[in-house]
Design an enzyme around this catalytic site. Structure first.
Site, PDB file in Angstrom:
ATOM      1  N   HIS A 120      -7.841  -5.666   0.170  1.00  0.00           N
ATOM      2  CA  HIS A 120      -6.660  -5.005   0.550  1.00  0.00           C
ATOM      3  C   HIS A 120      -5.887  -5.588   1.488  1.00  0.00           C
ATOM      4  O   HIS A 120      -5.520  -5.489   2.722  1.00  0.00           O
ATOM      5  CB  HIS A 120      -6.961  -3.574   1.338  1.00  0.00           C
ATOM      6  CG  HIS A 120      -5.643  -2.430   0.975  1.00  0.00           C
ATOM      7  ND1 HIS A 120      -5.307  -1.994  -0.289  1.00  0.00           N
ATOM      8  CD2 HIS A 120      -5.356  -1.794   2.114  1.00  0.00           C
ATOM      9  CE1 HIS A 120      -4.373  -1.193  -0.162  1.00  0.00           C
ATOM     10  NE2 HIS A 120      -4.176  -1.081   1.380  1.00  0.00           N
ATOM     11  N   SER A 151       0.771  -1.060   0.232  1.00  0.00           N
ATOM     12  CA  SER A 151      -0.056  -0.086   0.003  1.00  0.00           C
ATOM     13  C   SER A 151       0.793   1.229  -0.059  1.00  0.00           C
ATOM     14  O   SER A 151       1.432   1.554  -0.903  1.00  0.00           O
ATOM     15  CB  SER A 151      -0.955  -0.035   1.144  1.00  0.00           C
ATOM     16  OG  SER A 151      -2.038   0.791   0.962  1.00  0.00           O
ATOM     17  N   ASP A 167     -10.032  -4.815  -4.017  1.00  0.00           N
ATOM     18  CA  ASP A 167      -9.406  -3.830  -3.264  1.00  0.00           C
ATOM     19  C   ASP A 167     -10.343  -2.841  -3.091  1.00  0.00           C
ATOM     20  O   ASP A 167     -10.330  -1.886  -3.994  1.00  0.00           O
ATOM     21  CB  ASP A 167      -7.957  -3.547  -3.543  1.00  0.00           C
ATOM     22  CG  ASP A 167      -7.111  -2.840  -2.613  1.00  0.00           C
ATOM     23  OD1 ASP A 167      -8.038  -2.339  -1.668  1.00  0.00           O
ATOM     24  OD2 ASP A 167      -5.942  -3.076  -2.505  1.00  0.00           O
TER      25      ASP A 167
END
Length: 231
Positions: free
Chosen positions: A211, A121, A177
């Site tokens: 995610h 991320s 995600d």
């Protein structure tokens, strides 16, 4: 340097290093499982590898009402397309923090080509930017659920010589995600390929993954690392 979780190579001296940067609100400890996972998959191949998991500094996060969290740069809003970007904070991390981690590993005797830099991320955003900015040619870059600011002017102040044009880049992203859209990840990788001519960047999509990382993605990371280092 910030707090670091380090899994020291079982066989000394270490000849390889994997540096991995966590995502927003996490810590180095939160991703230390990756080193343990790779070591468990192949203890012999990674016996001379040191795994380094730094923790980002604590800063106020705009999208979180200013509440402090561990972060490599500010998050301006909860937007899966990441249209707003903290340029100043991002550049600060690229120009100082990441370079320090890589340089420290090199000072400990590990050649740059035996260092892989990765992240998840926000950490992946730093890894992708480092592929453009670092003044050393590394062994590879890993971006999991990552993104980048697709504005070339952001990078003009960084190192002008592209040292990692032919360095392998692995980008993995779940197609479900909700935090960083898979389209944003794909667009980010397409942008650095088109803008800077990276020759060995690969995009992997994982069906149903949100995610996070799953077993298939970790297996692909394992194969990527071994291929980068010819293990």
């Amino acid at each position: 340097m910030s707090q670091i979780v380090k899994l020291v190579a079982s066989k000394q001296p270490a000849t390889h290093a994997l540096i991995f940067l966590h995502g927003l609100g996490d810590s180095g400890h939160g991703w230390s499982f990756l080193g343990q996972h790779l070591q468990a998959m192949d203890p012999i191949a990674f016996q001379s590898t040191t795994f380094i998991f730094p923790t980002a500094p604590t800063i106020g996060i705009t999208a979180n009402g200013g509440h402090p969290m561990n972060a490599w740069f500010d998050l301006m809003e909860w937007d899966p397309e990441m249209r707003q970007f903290d340029n100043a904070g991002y550049l600060k991390t690229l120009n100082s923090v990441v370079k320090d981690y890589v340089k420290h590993a090199m000072d400990e005797g590990i050649p740059a080509e035996n260092i892989i830099l990765g992240g998840f991320s926000q950490g992946a955003a730093i890894a992708l930017g480092s592929a453009i900015s670092l003044p050393w040619k590394l062994g590879g870059f890993i971006s999991l659920s990552g993104f980048i600011s697709c504005h070339k002017e952001l990078f003009v102040k960084l190192d002008k010589d592209l040292h990692n044009k032919d360095t392998p880049i692995f980008h993995g992203h779940g197609d479900a995600d909700p935090v960083v859209a898979v389209s944003r990840g794909m667009g980010s990788l397409d942008w650095i390929i088109g803008t800077y001519g990276f020759q060995k960047a690969e995009f992997h999509t994982y069906k149903g993954l949100q995610h996070s990382a799953d077993e298939q993605e970790l297996r692909d990371v394992y194969q990527f690392v071994k291929k980068c280092w010819n293990l």
